[in-house]
Design a protein around this motif. Structure first.
Motif, PDB file in Angstrom:
ATOM      1  N   ILE A   1       0.860  -1.184   0.000  1.00 28.69           N
ATOM      2  CA  ILE A   1       0.000   0.000   0.000  1.00 28.69           C
ATOM      3  C   ILE A   1       0.895   1.233   0.000  1.00 28.69           C
ATOM      4  O   ILE A   1       1.631   1.487   0.949  1.00 28.69           O
ATOM      5  N   GLY A   2       0.846   2.012  -1.080  1.00 27.40           N
ATOM      6  CA  GLY A   2       1.732   3.162  -1.216  1.00 27.40           C
ATOM      7  C   GLY A   2       1.061   4.509  -1.071  1.00 27.40           C
ATOM      8  O   GLY A   2       1.730   5.539  -1.010  1.00 27.40           O
ATOM      9  N   HIS A   3      -0.289   4.546  -1.028  1.00 25.00           N
ATOM     10  CA  HIS A   3      -1.014   5.819  -0.913  1.00 25.00           C
ATOM     11  C   HIS A   3      -2.177   5.611   0.042  1.00 25.00           C
ATOM     12  O   HIS A   3      -2.998   4.715  -0.141  1.00 25.00           O
ATOM     13  N   VAL A   4      -2.231   6.428   1.085  1.00 29.18           N
ATOM     14  CA  VAL A   4      -3.300   6.347   2.085  1.00 29.18           C
ATOM     15  C   VAL A   4      -4.074   7.654   2.090  1.00 29.18           C
ATOM     16  O   VAL A   4      -3.491   8.736   2.234  1.00 29.18           O
ATOM     17  N   VAL A   5      -5.383   7.549   1.920  1.00 32.21           N
ATOM     18  CA  VAL A   5      -6.283   8.703   1.962  1.00 32.21           C
ATOM     19  C   VAL A   5      -7.093   8.597   3.248  1.00 32.21           C
ATOM     20  O   VAL A   5      -7.686   7.556   3.532  1.00 32.21           O
TER      21      VAL A   5
ATOM     22  N   LEU B   1      -0.382   8.401  12.966  1.00 31.16           N
ATOM     23  CA  LEU B   1      -0.490   8.361  11.511  1.00 31.16           C
ATOM     24  C   LEU B   1       0.800   8.840  10.849  1.00 31.16           C
ATOM     25  O   LEU B   1       1.289   8.226   9.884  1.00 31.16           O
ATOM     26  N   PHE B   2       1.393   9.913  11.364  1.00 27.86           N
ATOM     27  CA  PHE B   2       2.636  10.415  10.792  1.00 27.86           C
ATOM     28  C   PHE B   2       3.794   9.449  11.075  1.00 27.86           C
ATOM     29  O   PHE B   2       4.723   9.344  10.271  1.00 27.86           O
ATOM     30  N   ALA B   3       3.749   8.755  12.212  1.00 25.74           N
ATOM     31  CA  ALA B   3       4.774   7.742  12.488  1.00 25.74           C
ATOM     32  C   ALA B   3       4.676   6.604  11.483  1.00 25.74           C
ATOM     33  O   ALA B   3       5.698   6.078  11.020  1.00 25.74           O
ATOM     34  N   LEU B   4       3.459   6.226  11.112  1.00 25.06           N
ATOM     35  CA  LEU B   4       3.272   5.191  10.099  1.00 25.06           C
ATOM     36  C   LEU B   4       3.804   5.660   8.743  1.00 25.06           C
ATOM     37  O   LEU B   4       4.415   4.885   8.009  1.00 25.06           O
ATOM     38  N   ARG B   5       3.594   6.925   8.430  1.00 29.42           N
ATOM     39  CA  ARG B   5       4.122   7.486   7.188  1.00 29.42           C
ATOM     40  C   ARG B   5       5.648   7.446   7.182  1.00 29.42           C
ATOM     41  O   ARG B   5       6.277   7.091   6.172  1.00 29.42           O
ATOM     42  N   GLU B   6       6.256   7.792   8.307  1.00 32.28           N
ATOM     43  CA  GLU B   6       7.715   7.754   8.406  1.00 32.28           C
ATOM     44  C   GLU B   6       8.238   6.340   8.190  1.00 32.28           C
ATOM     45  O   GLU B   6       9.249   6.132   7.523  1.00 32.28           O
ATOM     46  N   LEU B   7       7.552   5.364   8.749  1.00 29.35           N
ATOM     47  CA  LEU B   7       8.016   3.983   8.667  1.00 29.35           C
ATOM     48  C   LEU B   7       7.862   3.393   7.278  1.00 29.35           C
ATOM     49  O   LEU B   7       8.794   2.792   6.738  1.00 29.35           O
ATOM     50  N   THR B   8       6.694   3.558   6.678  1.00 33.70           N
ATOM     51  CA  THR B   8       6.395   2.878   5.419  1.00 33.70           C
ATOM     52  C   THR B   8       6.738   3.696   4.182  1.00 33.70           C
ATOM     53  O   THR B   8       6.815   3.152   3.084  1.00 33.70           O
ATOM     54  N   GLY B   9       6.917   5.010   4.343  1.00 34.88           N
ATOM     55  CA  GLY B   9       7.190   5.851   3.185  1.00 34.88           C
ATOM     56  C   GLY B   9       5.988   6.033   2.288  1.00 34.88           C
ATOM     57  O   GLY B   9       6.126   6.277   1.086  1.00 34.88           O
ATOM     58  N   MET B  10       4.801   5.980   2.844  1.00 38.02           N
ATOM     59  CA  MET B  10       3.579   6.081   2.049  1.00 38.02           C
ATOM     60  C   MET B  10       3.283   7.529   1.682  1.00 38.02           C
ATOM     61  O   MET B  10       3.697   8.472   2.364  1.00 38.02           O
ATOM     62  N   ARG B  11       2.554   7.705   0.602  1.00 38.52           N
ATOM     63  CA  ARG B  11       1.986   9.004   0.246  1.00 38.52           C
ATOM     64  C   ARG B  11       0.733   9.191   1.100  1.00 38.52           C
ATOM     65  O   ARG B  11      -0.076   8.271   1.250  1.00 38.52           O
TER      66      ARG B  11
END
Length: 384
Positions: free
Chosen positions: A116-120, A135-145
């Motif tokens: 999963i590369g993009h989360v809305v 949520l921002f910690a998850l973004r840091e970890l996975t590199g998601m948009r």
């Protein structure tokens, strides 16, 4: 991209925790966009919901209103991935609500394994500051948009969170649709992979739904099978599965039915991986191979598994991802399941209507169960 590839040095000394500090954003992350729906126009919400296409590596999370529990948003992520949590009010559900760090590790593991590369995220005007941190910690970890949809005035919690980040604001519906459709995954899903999102498995399980015997290395006799059926008081059709070592790359009709249950009804990736390994190897829980080394199978360069059925790939890789987040320094070897994990895997098997046959010559299958024993397909998986 998996947590193993993106986690910082601190992940080698202890479990990953969903914590985020303003001013310490990892460089090179994909864009963060806030879609600001000032007039609360439902067309924005409809566009966000329509963007939910897991087959393309994009999911839309619809947060539960007024859900203040620390794990609530992680649960919303899991639901958007097609994972069913224990029914509300059950002891298992209470455990999930109390274990925020584990719930976020579970969400991160599934997201990484499923590419999963993009989360809305919709309704971000209702999200608390603590949930933004996770949520921002998850973004840091996975590199998601990450795309945030805010309806009406920007609340203080969202304004404070965004003040420490670089982001773009979108105001028009046309621009929002372009943003919602954007995705640039490093390792996108492919059509050849098992499409777990194409059909949902009924949850809670239906009484009398078709069930299966767990594959075993040695096939019990017809007498043992008949005795085990009486002991379990099976009131449903028992469907056959391929023998151990003979699962084809693509699932047949019966295996497809079981695969949908494994993907939808087991929320913890280690328990899903353990059950998949039991089905593929026929080994008891105490002798399962580690998810990182499933028998003689190997991994490809991008981190994909080869040599195992397509329906089991995501389950096994998610279990490996979770282990890397939970115990980064764990030794490779047999899969180590605690007593709690073993009980959870047993309950997960029952939830998927999978029953264990007695060993050949065992007298277990020749005795009936005690009155009032749990009927198959009517229990829920034990969770942390």
């Amino acid at each position: 991209m998996t947590p193993r590839e993106t986690a910082g040095p601190e992940q080698t000394t202890g479990p990953w925790r969903p914590t985020w500090s303003p001013g310490h954003t990892r460089p090179g992350l994909p864009p963060l966009t806030m879609v600001h729906d000032r007039s609360d126009d439902y067309a924005f919400m409809a566009a966000a919901l329509a963007a939910h296409t897991p087959a393309s590596g994009r999911i839309t999370i619809h947060p539960t209103p007024v859900a203040g529990a620390p794990a609530a948003l992680a649960h919303d992520v899991l639901r958007s991935l097609g994972k069913h949590l224990p029914p509300h009010g059950s002891p298992e559900a209470v455990g999930w609500a109390a274990q925020a760090e584990i719930a976020w590790r579970v969400a991160a593991a599934w997201m990484s394994a499923l590419r999963i590369g993009h989360v809305v995220v919709t309704r971000t005007h209702r999200i608390s500051s603590r949930h933004f941190e996770h949520l921002f910690a998850l973004r840091e970890l996975t590199g998601m948009r990450l795309t945030l949809l805010c309806h009406g005035p920007v609340p203080p919690a969202l304004a404070t969170a965004l003040s420490a980040l670089e982001y773009e604001t979108v105001h028009t519906l046309a621009a929002a649709r372009r943003t919602l459709a954007a995705i640039e995954p490093a390792d996108p899903p492919t059509a050849a992979r098992f499409a777990w999102w194409e059909a949902a498995a009924h949850f809670p399980p239906r009484p009398g739904e078709p069930c299966f015997w767990l594959p075993a290395r040695r096939t019990p006799s017809r007498t043992d099978i008949q005795a085990a059926s009486r002991r379990l008081d099976l009131d449903a059709n028992v469907l056959p599965l391929p023998a151990v070592g003979r699962f084809p790359p693509e699932p047949d009709e019966h295996t497809m039915l079981l695969a949908h249950r494994l993907h939808a009804r087991i929320v913890h990736p280690v328990h899903a991986a353990a059950l998949a390994l039991r089905i593929l190897t026929g080994r008891p829980q105490a002798q399962l191979p580690h998810p990182a080394t499933p028998g003689t199978n190997t991994r490809t360069e991008p981190g994909r598994w080869t040599g195992i059925p397509t329906w089991a790939v995501d389950l096994i890789e998610a279990g490996d991802c979770f282990g890397n987040l939970d115990r980064p320094t764990r030794a490779e070897g047999p899969l180590r399941l605690s007593g709690w994990d073993q009980t959870a895997v047993t309950e997960a098997a029952r939830t998927c209507a999978l029953h264990e046959l007695p060993a050949p010559g065992s007298r277990r299958g020749r005795t009936r169960g005690r009155p009032g024993s749990t009927r198959p397909g009517r229990s829920t998986p034990t969770t942390r």
